[in-house]
Design an enzyme around this catalytic site. Structure first.
Site, PDB file in Angstrom:
ATOM      1  N   CYS A  49       0.705  -1.121   0.003  1.00  0.00           N
ATOM      2  CA  CYS A  49       0.607  -0.145  -0.571  1.00  0.00           C
ATOM      3  C   CYS A  49       0.432   1.395  -0.020  1.00  0.00           C
ATOM      4  O   CYS A  49       2.004   1.500   0.495  1.00  0.00           O
ATOM      5  CB  CYS A  49      -0.738  -0.341   0.878  1.00  0.00           C
ATOM      6  SG  CYS A  49      -1.180  -1.468   1.544  1.00  0.00           S
ATOM      7  N   LYS A  92      16.104 -21.874  -7.329  1.00  0.00           N
ATOM      8  CA  LYS A  92      16.155 -21.848  -5.876  1.00  0.00           C
ATOM      9  C   LYS A  92      15.676 -20.827  -5.589  1.00  0.00           C
ATOM     10  O   LYS A  92      15.951 -19.792  -5.388  1.00  0.00           O
ATOM     11  CB  LYS A  92      17.654 -21.469  -5.827  1.00  0.00           C
ATOM     12  CG  LYS A  92      18.449 -20.942  -6.715  1.00  0.00           C
ATOM     13  CD  LYS A  92      19.728 -20.264  -6.584  1.00  0.00           C
ATOM     14  CE  LYS A  92      20.659 -20.254  -8.469  1.00  0.00           C
ATOM     15  NZ  LYS A  92      21.431 -19.664  -8.132  1.00  0.00           N
ATOM     16  N   GLU A 105      21.089 -13.669 -16.621  1.00  0.00           N
ATOM     17  CA  GLU A 105      21.371 -12.459 -15.859  1.00  0.00           C
ATOM     18  C   GLU A 105      22.793 -12.058 -16.252  1.00  0.00           C
ATOM     19  O   GLU A 105      23.473 -12.661 -15.201  1.00  0.00           O
ATOM     20  CB  GLU A 105      21.638 -12.906 -13.551  1.00  0.00           C
ATOM     21  CG  GLU A 105      21.800 -11.230 -13.796  1.00  0.00           C
ATOM     22  CD  GLU A 105      21.221 -12.129 -12.166  1.00  0.00           C
ATOM     23  OE1 GLU A 105      21.717 -12.760 -11.723  1.00  0.00           O
ATOM     24  OE2 GLU A 105      21.647 -10.591 -11.474  1.00  0.00           O
ATOM     25  N   MET A 139      22.446 -28.171 -12.131  1.00  0.00           N
ATOM     26  CA  MET A 139      21.225 -28.875 -12.885  1.00  0.00           C
ATOM     27  C   MET A 139      19.341 -29.233 -12.007  1.00  0.00           C
ATOM     28  O   MET A 139      19.474 -28.799 -10.587  1.00  0.00           O
ATOM     29  CB  MET A 139      21.243 -29.597 -14.126  1.00  0.00           C
ATOM     30  CG  MET A 139      22.433 -29.784 -15.016  1.00  0.00           C
ATOM     31  SD  MET A 139      21.764 -28.187 -15.655  1.00  0.00           S
ATOM     32  CE  MET A 139      21.125 -28.750 -16.898  1.00  0.00           C
ATOM     33  N   ASN A 146       2.193  -0.457   5.528  1.00  0.00           N
ATOM     34  CA  ASN A 146       1.900  -0.373   4.541  1.00  0.00           C
ATOM     35  C   ASN A 146       3.124  -1.873   4.258  1.00  0.00           C
ATOM     36  O   ASN A 146       4.418  -1.034   4.588  1.00  0.00           O
ATOM     37  CB  ASN A 146       3.175   0.931   3.565  1.00  0.00           C
ATOM     38  CG  ASN A 146       3.690   0.151   2.401  1.00  0.00           C
ATOM     39  OD1 ASN A 146       3.306  -0.867   1.378  1.00  0.00           O
ATOM     40  ND2 ASN A 146       4.151   1.705   1.992  1.00  0.00           N
ATOM     41  N   GLY A 147       2.958  -2.780   3.415  1.00  0.00           N
ATOM     42  CA  GLY A 147       4.060  -3.980   3.895  1.00  0.00           C
ATOM     43  C   GLY A 147       3.112  -5.964   4.119  1.00  0.00           C
ATOM     44  O   GLY A 147       2.354  -5.264   3.403  1.00  0.00           O
TER      45      GLY A 147
END
Lengths: 1500, 488
Positions: A18, A957, A906, A494, A249-250
């Site tokens: 929020c 993961k 990444e 893997m 908020n959270g």
């Protein structure tokens, strides 16, 4: 009022995030204007909220004000007493009059029963026209009730308690009444001081709806406002905020545990003021409410105990005190004492609160939400998630501040002043003698004397016992040994490809039926390694006491630092002699001969025994599985633990004791965390201890046994922290009993009986099958004779063995696939796909349980051609770095040739690849990934993408970061990642610019600005609730949502994460499809799926469940030559794929054709299936789950209980609701300021002419500079324009991501303040934030730039004339910055660039900093060493070259910002330069020396 | 596990041998034991693959990465336990197996594979030397009796497994000593017979009874055996030799390899003197058949002192290394040079013998050949085409026919009333169980002529089935057949 559970959709997994804020007058001026200003704040935060599919229904908003007494007097037709002498209740009531009057009656009756007086009722004037269609369906009838004291002698506190009791009992009575509209009944507030107007409205409609608010006579000194952004698409009126004392908020990640512990505490509540009524107000927390609503209810009861509001907030959201090196003793004692009473309510949280007398706010220990405030000279305090939400003249500003992690900001309305954190806390923490109480009562485990009493030695032989508990050689070699040698968990690579526990033929430990949940999007996972200062694994054990008695008793706890304890420590507790503690050991064995009956009986007897023990005063129960024999087998310890935990919760005796575990079972972090998660307080893994001792005796471990055991326990503790961090929890204290798991393959009966409140969606086995598994293992352990085989089975879970667990990827499947693609042999592919599909069908995966049905064949030539189908195919995100350049480019070329998409992963990408090469091959990855490390993410990189993928989580993961060790970072890898060769790189677990859903919306907005043509894809991992998250992500305007299965691959991951976190994609994709269709959000987004997808059948099933694009990783790698060494993390890949070793890379034999052949085969197989089912195009096929059936002939004893109907569920929706992607998102870029600039900046952009332009800027002008940079990158490439070509000056408050991805040639200056993410991904521009000339405050004492500035900056410069918030320069890899002060976690994960910090800095500076340099300045040249994280850096004195660098940067700083501070430093340069210190990463230093040496060698 | 970069550090080691010139002077094994450290290095070369293809390529499913690791760590006794857990007689396979595991080794894709067989052999040799291999008689007996017919590797493996399961086992052998082909088919220079005797001592000590010179179907009738024992395992091998029905095949000096080799082995054993008709000394020897038996004939002929040794093979000369038709990890048809070839022989490929030429005494003196070509038509069996004008004559005083076997002898199975499969092997209706519930079949007589490693595997698997049949369930280990690397 939420839609009922259906299919995989379950309303309990909704999340909240929020915008919130408040405004108050320090001078106590009551005005109506404050209300308007407060609502303005919400308007300015609108981009932080969300709107449902109807375009009108917000997720809820509201305002809290003081009781407008004078106004109310005029409105009531009855007489009101003096202000504060009566209470006003805001009451939501049923629409139907008959039901309404019942509710009114009940409430009045309860008020009267408390001896209070109902003064009268007032109907609130509202305008229902402003309510959205969805909200209107549940709009309540709203009235105010006025309650008088009834007697003059009542104190304020007594009055409040009576109000509280009356309301609670009325609530309970009405909710249990079975009225059809019972759920309408709700009291937003009932207070003598405050009044709340809220509803399912968008902020701008609040005053339109509530006519009161428009009346100028309604005045207040303070106003607290809030608006929700929930992933929830079915918001409700009562869950709008603020709540009675606070808004939030959270997200509270520990909610389930807090709830459960609160229930336990209720057993003990007792108070004179309440008297016998106290039982009637229970449960304190009403079920089905949000985390924030629940927390508010706990605040209420704690206030009733006489604690003050700030004290209550400190109890619930403590600072990270456990490892705080410099916190004062009293404060630490206060926190430690209260930790004996209450576990932290942990998670991202900015919590504004008020009781009318105090108004304030508090931030969580991690500082994960922004909270900025400004104090004006005319006496107002404005606090909100962003700065600049109200227009305040610069000369009127007295101070700009921010809430710091764990800190409180408080205004005393009566005194009219701001009370500093230290002052508030001093007062609270010294009120009672906490330290003395602790010293006298708290018993640290290490202080218990060892009596020498020992648990008797086991009679059964060592190996037999290992077999009974299911140990394999792999457990010993792969799991236990590495932990006891290294002190940390082993790494693997893997994805996992073994059957789900419920489908496995081998007896499984019960732990394997549980999957860890993790944070994605709505709250961040944490980094317990780099941010260790906020994590804690200590626990305290013992009886609990009455919340109302604030006495020394609460401190009577046994405290344990690492609750994985040694045999000796367990013996100490077993034989403890202490008046406050008594332990009893209860056996968890059962008679195998009696089978299921025996197990049931033993479970029963166990509870009876515990009951007897607590009657006799035991407060520590040790559950023990020692003493197995041919007739006695162990109950799974998880079952025993959870059963004890829940049984005593039900009988309301759980607060009386703590559970300790003495078990041979647990050996992996997953096992331990599950035991804690289901209620254990300490665990002694005695079998592992025995194994380690044995291994040291044998020489397998060449360490002293005690040391090895200590290492193991340490590794487990670290592993548990990792598991907790995944879901965003920092302390084991709050994790205990929080049950943050999903069961996979357990029947609902079993769950309800033993693990209640755990999700189990496909059901599965029950107690009968569990017993069967135990007895199978037990029998085998005894009939086993070593001469017929190995004393201990090999295992085969991690590496394939014939007689071990089955693997989908095995010699036959690898070989046939490679033959098929290399020789272009369809027969081989057929064999391959048959092997895979048969294996699936042989019960390895959920999709194996499906069969196609409702055939409606068409000729195959009517099905769209393979060339169309493969455009929906993608290869997975595998970074250059995790795989070799050859393998990476091979995939890109192949996918570009067929019109599919490869993914950069990444790790950046060489710009050379953005254009076709000489052979006409395009090596550009169509998908560019943006992950938490932001490696190589620059304007130019993003501009080259067709699709930009935000990796929220990774199947292998989820909730974890990654690490590329230094040796793998060769110069080429370093160049594309924009880092220094040989310096290790860390990807943090969270994106530091995504701690909640609105942050994700912001990043999507940023990326959309950085490249308007590219689709933005958000990658999620399957888990319960992923559907609602997907709905939130759709509302956050992603173009594509990818749902990954848990079994996806990885270059490196801790072994237990590979197996135990996340769920299969079948569940995730189905849940996402169902939820998105239910909310009519499906047509706006493209749904993609990946995770060990290998054949056309796999694709067909994913498509029928809702996916329209598909990702493959392992299979195309195998096609390229991968032979599943599972050595990716070792850099030794012999076939040149997952390695950077130049010699090994020569062995790469893959060709683009191999990958293309594979994609062709898959598409053709899919076409066959489409033809049989009667689909001409894939669009027709998406989500048509009626074409799937569960296989009838399931002869597997464990699989029989599985029920897939929830996966196959198809929500009923009107025909206009589409089930696949038909439209594009409206990204609303048309209002971006950049377009104004673009229209004026032609000379600079196209002709490189120098230009200067000036603009006004507001907090709603977000991501300024990204579109400009995108244009520059497209025209001029990575190098951009010559420096300072286009100079821009902005006045006002810049919105989030100012200067995001801003590239070379831009000079952007803000005169004013700036919000979060300043210079995110800075790509070469110079950014300046300067205090306005008219301001009178001292810049270096005021915050002018928000949190997470320069995150992932790769190049450029930044000059900040004031303080910046937390996590400054996080993951900076090349930018240079000067700033006059920063918050906690500065320069975290930095890998390059320079940061000059002239003022104060927060805790944990330089955590995970592997490169770049920071220079810190202090007035006297001294620095508090405790504030540094010295794990990776050294503190050094300056060299001459450093001085030159700093001097140059400071000169720029003065030139650009007129900084008085920098000017004064430069003025006394020779002297003041001594007051700098240099923070130098050890790795970086070594790498620079190496590079210098190499350079030297080159020249010689 | 293992040494992470061992395969990058160390090269493959071949087992050291005595020089061919020296070794042909006797019939002893000619290999030399490597040093322990050398073997450890070889173990360190194992990459501990996520998917160990070697383990799949081995018909026994030997736990190769696991014992490699123990050897690397110098934990020989543990290595032996692992090795024995899947292989009853590693000393046989360690000497005689063509090592399909090594062909499947992942390291073999890019480098010479791990010397798995070498490691195997020295694990078990170490075991015998250290005295770790001791009889392990069962603690209790089930009272069930099992007869095993045939004492080759399949029969012996079945015997040991069943005995350990507690059954009372009797092995019947029609020859005069136990061992089948191991004893009389394999020349001593490849495996000295004391290797068998050493193992037999263990088996006897474990309680297995051996009866030699007993031919079931003759000495004891099938019916009697069936009645007397609770179960019978037929492990009689595939003993029918392929004939060469061409002119001159009945000449003196045209000898079946499987007559020649046993005769020689018995001579080495001192059971008799060598008969002149089986003597290669000073003769021009032609060995027809390029397989392992052919090689054994070459080695034996050279040890006899042959004037010349020539080896014919009807197939074309294979490539030196793997071709695309036989991709990794499958068994490749590539040129194999055996130790016997190294000892001296001339090899001819694509050659077909048309006729044996006799001298006036009816003794062979030469043979006529043609060159052949193989024509491949997809979907059909390759056709043999004789090249025109390619006839050639070869001098030959001793022709040894090493043409393989066509299947098991039929008389005994017929006596039992068993059925055969389409290839003439004894049919296991339910894998190893025949159409008669108490009669089982294992080894070459079930699957046709094959490798020793398959024979042991068959014996073990059959034992599991027999045990299940006798007891209802079995705890005898059974390999997961799905793990067998199958070519497609």
């Amino acid at each position: 009022m939420l839609p009922a559970k259906q299919g995989l959709y379950d309303p309990q997994y909704e999340h909240d995030n929020c915008g919130a804020g408040f405004i108050c007058s320090l001078q106590g001026k009551k005005t109506n204007d404050i209300i308007h200003k407060a609502l303005d704040i919400l308007d300015k935060l609108e981009h932080r909220g969300a709107v449902s599919a109807d375009g009108k229904t917000g997720d809820g908003a509201g305002i809290l004000i003081e009781i407008p007494h004078d106004f109310l007097v005029t409105q009531c037709n009855f007489k009101l007493p003096e202000l504060h002498q009566y209470a006003v209740g805001m009451v939501f009531l049923p629409k139907k009059e008959n039901q309404r009057s019942y509710c009114i009656g009940v409430l009045e009756n309860e008020i009267q029963k408390q001896g209070l007086e109902v003064l009268g009722w007032r109907k609130i004037p509202v305008n229902p026209d402003v309510v959205g269609a969805i909200a209107a369906q549940t709009e309540p009838h709203i009235m105010q009730v006025f309650v008088g004291r009834g007697s003059d002698t009542l104190s304020d506190h007594q009055f409040n308690i009576k109000l509280f009791i009356a309301r609670k009992i009325a609530e309970h009575t009405i909710f249990s009444s079975k009225l059809s509209e019972a759920s309408y009944f709700y009291l937003p507030s009932l207070s003598t001081h405050t009044l709340i107007y809220k509803g399912l409205l968008i902020p701008e409609d609040i005053k339109g709806y509530y006519q009161d608010l428009k009346d100028p006579a309604v005045v207040t000194r303070l106003a607290l406002v809030h608006q929700r952004f929930s992933t929830n698409t079915f918001p409700t009126w009562d869950l709008a905020q603020p709540f009675r004392y606070m808004c939030h908020n959270g997200e509270i990640n520990t909610f389930r545990g807090n709830l459960s512990r609160m229930e336990a505490r209720e057993e003990l509540l007792e108070n004179d003021l309440f008297g016998p009524e106290i039982k009637k107000i229970l449960p304190v927390i009403l079920s089905g409410k949000s985390d924030s609503a629940s927390m508010d209810m706990v605040v209420e009861i704690l206030l009733a105990t006489g604690r003050s509001l700030p004290e209550v907030m400190m109890m619930l959201v403590p600072e990270a005190w456990e490892k705080h090196a410099s916190m004062d003793e009293d404060k630490k004692a206060f926190y430690q004492y209260n930790a004996c009473i209450m576990e932290p309510w942990d998670g991202p949280a900015s919590i504004p609160f008020t009781d009318g007398k105090y108004i304030g706010a508090l931030l969580d220990r991690n500082g994960l939400r922004p909270s900025r405030y400004s104090v004006t000279k005319d006496g107002y305090v404005v606090m909100s998630s962003e700065t600049g939400v109200l227009d305040i003249l610069p000369e009127n500003i007295e101070k700009h501040g921010r809430l710091e992690p764990g800190k409180m900001f408080l205004v005393d309305m009566d005194e009219g002043r701001i009370i500093e954190d230290e002052e508030i806390k001093k007062e609270i923490t010294t009120k009672r003698p906490y330290k003395k109480w602790l010293d006298k009562n708290l018993l640290p485990l290490k202080n218990i004397p060892y009596t020498g009493n020992k648990t008797p030695v086991e009679e059964e032989d060592f190996e037999t016992r290992m077999r009974i508990f299911g140990y394999t050689q792999e457990d010993l070699k792969t799991i236990i040994t590495p932990m006891s040698v290294e002190g940390k968990e082993a790494i693997g690579s893997m994805g996992t490809d073994t059957p789900l526990a419920v489908l496995s033929d081998r007896p499984q430990l019960l732990y394997n039926y549980f999957k860890q949940l993790f944070a994605q999007v709505t709250n961040p996972p944490l980094d317990g390694i780099r941010e260790e200062i906020v994590t804690d694994t200590s626990l305290s054990i013992g009886s609990d006491y009455n919340l109302f008695d604030i006495t020394a008793d609460h401190a009577k706890k046994l405290s344990i630092q690492n609750p994985v304890i040694s045999n000796e420590d367990l013996d100490k507790i077993k034989f403890i002699e202490n008046d406050d503690f008594k332990s009893t050991t209860v056996s968890t064995l059962y008679e195998t001969q009696s089978g299921l009956n025996g197990l049931e009986q033993a479970l029963e007897e166990m509870i009876q025994e515990v009951e007897k023990a607590i009657e006799q005063g035991a407060n520590i129960i040790i559950l023990s599985d020692r003493g197995v024999s041919p007739s006695m087998a162990p109950i799974p310890m998880l079952l025993a633990t959870s059963h004890t935990h829940h049984a005593f919760k039900r009988s309301k005796q759980r607060s009386k004791f703590g559970i300790l575990i003495e078990s041979a079972e647990p050996r992996e972090p997953h096992h331990f965390s599950l035991l804690f998660g289901y209620g254990a307080s300490a665990i002694n893994p005695y079998m592992v201890n025995e194994i380690i001792v044995h291994q040291t005796e044998q020489g397998t471990i060449s360490l002293d046994a005690d040391k090895a055991i200590e290492n193991f326990n340490k590794a487990i503790a670290k592993g548990i922290v990792k598991v907790m961090n995944k879901i965003g929890i920092s302390t084991l204290h709050s994790y205990r009993g929080a049950q943050i798991y999903e069961a996979l393959g357990l029947s609902k009966n079993l769950i309800d009986r033993f693990f209640s409140n755990t999700a189990t969606r496909i059901e599965g086995i029950g107690l009968y099958e569990i017993e069967k598994e135990i007895s199978k293992r037990h029998t085998k352990a005894y009939i086993h004779e070593s001469k017929l085989g190995l004393p201990l089975e090999i295992g085969g879970d991690y590496r394939w063995r014939r007689d071990g667990e089955a693997h989908v990827v095995n010699p036959s499947t690898i070989t046939t696939l490679q033959q098929a693609v290399r020789q272009n042999k369809p027969e081989s592919y057929e064999t391959f796909s048959k092997l895979i599909n048969d294996q699936n069908e042989k019960l390895m995966t959920l999709r194996g349980l499906f069969e196609f049905s409702s055939f409606d064949p068409i000729p195959i030539d009517q099905v769209e051609p393979w060339t169309e189908i493969v455009k929906r195919f993608k290869t997975g995100a595998m970074s250059l770095g995790s795989i070799s350049q050859e393998a990476h480019e091979n995939l890109a070329i192949a996918m570009n040739r067929i019109g599919g998409k490869s993914n950069s992963g990444e790790g950046g990408e060489d710009p050379k690849r953005f254009q076709p090469d000489q052979d006409g091959n395009l090596r550009n990855s169509a998908i560019k990934q943006v992950a938490s490390g932001r490696f190589g993410v620059s304007s130019h990189y993003l501009s080259s993408a067709k699709e930009i993928q935000i990796k929220m989580a990774q199947g292998a993961k989820p909730g974890e970061g990654g690490q590329l060790p230094g040796p793998k970072v060769n110069p080429y890898i370093a160049s594309v990642r924009n880092s220094t060769p040989y310096v290790g790189l860390i990807s943090p677990p969270p994106h530091h610019d995504i701690y909640s859903i609105e942050d994700l919306a912001q990043l999507i907005y940023d990326l959309k600005n950085a490249n308007r043509e590219a689709r933005v894809n958000v990658k999620l991992v399957s888990e319960v609730g992923v559907g609602t998250i997907a709905a939130g992500v759709a509302k956050a305007k992603a173009d594509v949502i990818l749902i990954s299965g848990f079994d996806g691959g990885t270059g490196a991951s801790p072994l237990t994460s590979l197996k135990h976190a996340g769920l299969p994609w079948e569940l995730g994709i189905a849940e996402a499809q169902q939820t998105l269709v239910l909310n009519d959000l499906r047509s706006r987004i493209v749904l993609e799926c990946d995770g060990q997808m290998k054949t056309g059948r796999d694709v067909a099933i994913a498509c029928l469940l809702g996916a329209e694009e598909f990702g493959f990783s392992t299979a195309p790698l195998i096609a390229s030559g991968c032979i599943m060494m599972r050595a990716c993390h070792l850099n030794t890949c012999p076939v040149g794929i997952a390695t950077q070793d130049p010699e090994s890379r020569k062995n790469f034999k893959g060709k683009p054709e191999h990958v293309i052949n594979y994609m062709y085969f898959v598409a053709e197989e899919l076409r066959q299936i489409m033809a049989e089912l009667g689909f001409r195009t894939m669009n027709e096929m998406v989500g048509q789950s009626q074409k799937l059936n569960m296989k009838k002939a399931l002869d597997h004893y464990k699989a029989q209980g599985i029920n897939l109907s929830k996966i196959l569920y198809k929500p009923e929706v009107p025909p206009q609701v589409k089930e696949y992607n038909t439209q594009t998102q409206d990204h609303q870029l048309e209002n971006v300021l950049d377009f104004d600039i673009l229209s004026q900046a032609h000379p600079a952009l196209y002709r490189k002419e120098k230009q200067h332009l000036e603009y006004r800027i507001k907090n709603t002008n977000r991501t300024v500079g990204a579109i400009l940079s995108n244009e520059i990158s497209k025209i001029h490439g990575a190098g951009g324009l010559p420096e300072h070509t286009l100079s821009l000056k902005f006045t006002g408050t810049a919105g989030q991501s100012f200067g995001g991805f801003a590239t070379h040639g831009l000079f952007m200056k803000v005169e004013g303040t700036v919000n979060d993410y300043f210079g995110k991904g800075l790509s070469g521009a110079t950014l300046v934030a300067q205090v306005p000339e008219k301001s009178t405050f001292i810049p270096h004492e005021n915050i002018i730039v928000g949190n997470v500035a320069l995150y992932g900056a790769t190049q450029g410069e930044a000059y900040i004339n004031g303080i910046a918030g937390e996590r400054f320069c996080v993951r900076n890899s090349g930018a240079k910055a000067v700033v006059e002060g920063i918050g906690d976690h500065g320069c975290e994960y930095m890998t390059g660039g320079i940061a000059v910090i002239l003022g104060d800095f927060g805790r944990n500076f330089a955590a995970g900093m592997s490169g770049g340099i920071a220079y810190l300045h202090s007035e006297d040249g001294t620095f508090d060493e405790k504030k540094f994280n010295l794990e990776m850096v050294e503190l050094e004195d300056l060299q001459d070259s450093d001085r030159t660098t700093i001097q140059g940067l400071l000169q720029n700083h003065v030139d650009y910002t007129k900084s008085p501070k920098a000017r004064s430093i430069l003025k006394n340069w020779p002297e003041s330069s001594r007051n700098f210190i240099k923070v130098m990463p050890t790795d970086y230093k070594r790498a620079l020396e190496l590079l210098a040496k190499q350079e030297l060698e080159k020249t010689v | 596990m293992g040494k992470i970069k061992g395969f990058m550090e160390y090269d493959r080691m071949k087992e050291p041998v005595i020089d061919p010139k020296k070794r042909v002077k006797n019939y002893n094994e000619f290999t030399l034991a490597p040093k322990t450290e050398e073997l450890q290095e070889q173990g360190a070369r194992c990459m501990d693959c996520g998917v160990p293809f070697c383990h799949s390529g081995c018909p026994l499913g030997n736990l190769i990465p696991d014992f490699n690791d123990e050897v690397y760590k110098n934990e020989w006794e543990r290595a032996l336990t692992i090795l024995h857990s899947t292989n009853n007689f590693p000393e046989f396979t360690g000497r005689l197996c063509p090592a399909p595991c090594e062909e499947a080794c992942v390291l073999g894709i890019v480098n010479p594979p791990v010397s798995i067989e070498l490691i195997e052999k020295y694990i078990v040799e170490r075991g015998f030397n250290e005295g770790w291999i001791q009889p392990e008689p069962p603690e209790t007996r089930t009272g069930k009796t099992v007869a095993i017919v045939g004492s080759g590797p399949a029969g012996l493996a079945a015997a040991q497994q069943l005995n350990r399961a507690g059954h009372t086992v009797t092995v019947f052998e029609r020859d005069n000593k136990i061992g089948g082909l191991l004893r009389y088919g394999i020349p001593d220079f490849k495996m000295e017979k004391k290797v068998i005797d050493r193992r037999l001592e263990i088996l006897e000590a474990e309680g297995i009874q051996f009866q030699c010179n007993v031919e079931i179907g003759k000495t004891i009738t099938a019916e009697a055996l069936e009645n007397e024992y609770d179960a019978v395992v037929l492990a009689t091998g595939a003993t029918i030799k392929r004939q060469m029905p061409i002119p001159g095949a009945d000449l003196e000096g045209v000898v079946q390899a499987m007559d020649f080799l046993p005769h020689n082995n018995k001579a080495v054993d001192g059971q008799h003197d060598r008969d002149a008709k089986f003597l290669a000394k000073d003769r021009n020897v032609v060995v027809i058949g390029g397989g392992d038996t052919g090689s054994d004939c070459i080695g034996t002929s050279n040890r006899h002192g042959a004037k010349s040794v020539t080896n014919f093979e009807i197939l074309p000369k294979p490539a030196d290394s793997r071709t695309e038709e036989h991709p990794w990890p499958y068994w490749p048809f590539k040129l194999k040079t055996s130790s016997s070839h190294e000892e001296g022989s001339h090899r001819e490929w694509s050659i077909l013998t048309k006729e044996f030429i006799g001298d006036e005494k009816g003794h062979v003196k030469g043979l006529k050949t043609v060159e052949v070509q193989w024509k491949k038509i997809p979907g059909e069996r390759p056709q043999l085409i004789e090249k025109e004008d390619s006839e050639k004559e070869w001098p030959c005083d001793l022709a040894l026919l090493a043409l393989g076997f066509t299947g098991p002898e039929k008389s005994l199975p017929e006596q039992f009333g068993l059925t055969f499969d389409e290839r003439g092997n004894i049919k296991g209706e339910n894998d190893y169980q025949t159409n008669k519930k108490s009669i089982f079949t294992a080894g070459d007589c079930r699957r046709g002529q094959s490798l020793i490693v398959w024979a042991i595997s068959e014996g073990r698997e059959a034992a599991h089935q027999v045990d299940s049949y006798l007891m209802g369930t079995s705890t005898l280990p059974q390999k997961n057949k799905a793990g067998d690397l199958v070519a497609v």
